[in-house]
Design a protein around this motif. Structure first.
Motif: not given
Ligand code: CTP
Ligand code: MG
Length: 181
Positions: A87-93, A132-134, A139-141, A144-150
């Motif tokens: 998402t754009l928010a994810a890219i910028v964040a 970057a992760l924070l 910015a896009d929870p 983030f939750g869908a992509v950055f699994t444990v």
């Protein structure tokens, strides 16, 4: 998810955060962000954090994120790996977070009496990833939750220091960077 997919997802998703600091090394120069100001007798950030390096670095990270989105379909079709769209928010964040983490680390380095360019193990390798992760998580929870699994997070935190050390060593050998860290 097998390990190859986890590693590919982690690297792909972190690319907008991996690019800015490296581009800043190439683009850096000109007025420092802190304008030469000091805090309790030492520079706030130092001459290694410049407006130009920061702006060009963040812009490069954003461009890379947009490019990854543009090639996502063919890459997924070719590799058969479900790499995520940004998402754009994810890219910028991710891009801004990487630069911000590096700047925050310089602030801490100066506070602890470390001169510009001096190493600060662990902080040097992880400052940009953590920030970057924070920022991406804020910015896009949902993204983030869908992509950055444990598993993806674990791989990113283990792999990034190794990638950071090797790219900086290469930049040093190429004469692009003053220190190998
Ligand atoms: N750079 C920049 N702006 C940034 C980050 C980096 O202009 N926000 C450029 C500077 O030319 C810097 C080089 O990239 O010297 C290497 O970056 P880095 O290793 O982060 O800076 P150092 O000079 O080592 O300074 P510090 O001790 O504060 O990390
Ligand atoms: Mg440095």
């Amino acid at each position: 998810m097998d390990l190859a997919v986890v590693v590919a997802t982690g690297i792909w998703a972190m690319l907008p955060a991996y690019i800015p600091n490296n581009v800043a090394v190439l683009a850096g120069g000109g007025p420092p962000i802190d304008g030469g100001r000091e805090f309790r007798g030492t520079r706030l950030l130092g001459d290694g954090k410049t407006w130009r390096g920061t702006a060009v670095g963040v812009a490069a990270g954003v461009v890379v994120g947009l490019l990854l989105n543009a090639v996502q379909d063919p890459v997924v079709a070719t590799l058969g790996v479900p790499l995520p769209e940004f998402t754009l928010a994810a890219i910028v964040a991710l891009s801004a977070g990487a630069m911000l983490g590096d700047i925050a680390a310089s602030f801490l380095k100066r506070r602890s009496g470390r001169r510009r360019g001096s190493p600060f193990p662990v902080l040097d390798q992880l400052d940009f990833v953590v920030m970057a992760l924070l920022l991406a998580a804020v910015a896009d929870p949902a993204w983030f939750g869908a992509v950055f699994t444990v598993p993806v997070l674990v791989v990113v935190l283990l792999l990034t220091p190794a990638l950071h050390v090797s790219t900086n060593a290469i930049a040093y050998w190429l004469g692009l960077k003053d220190e190998p860290w």
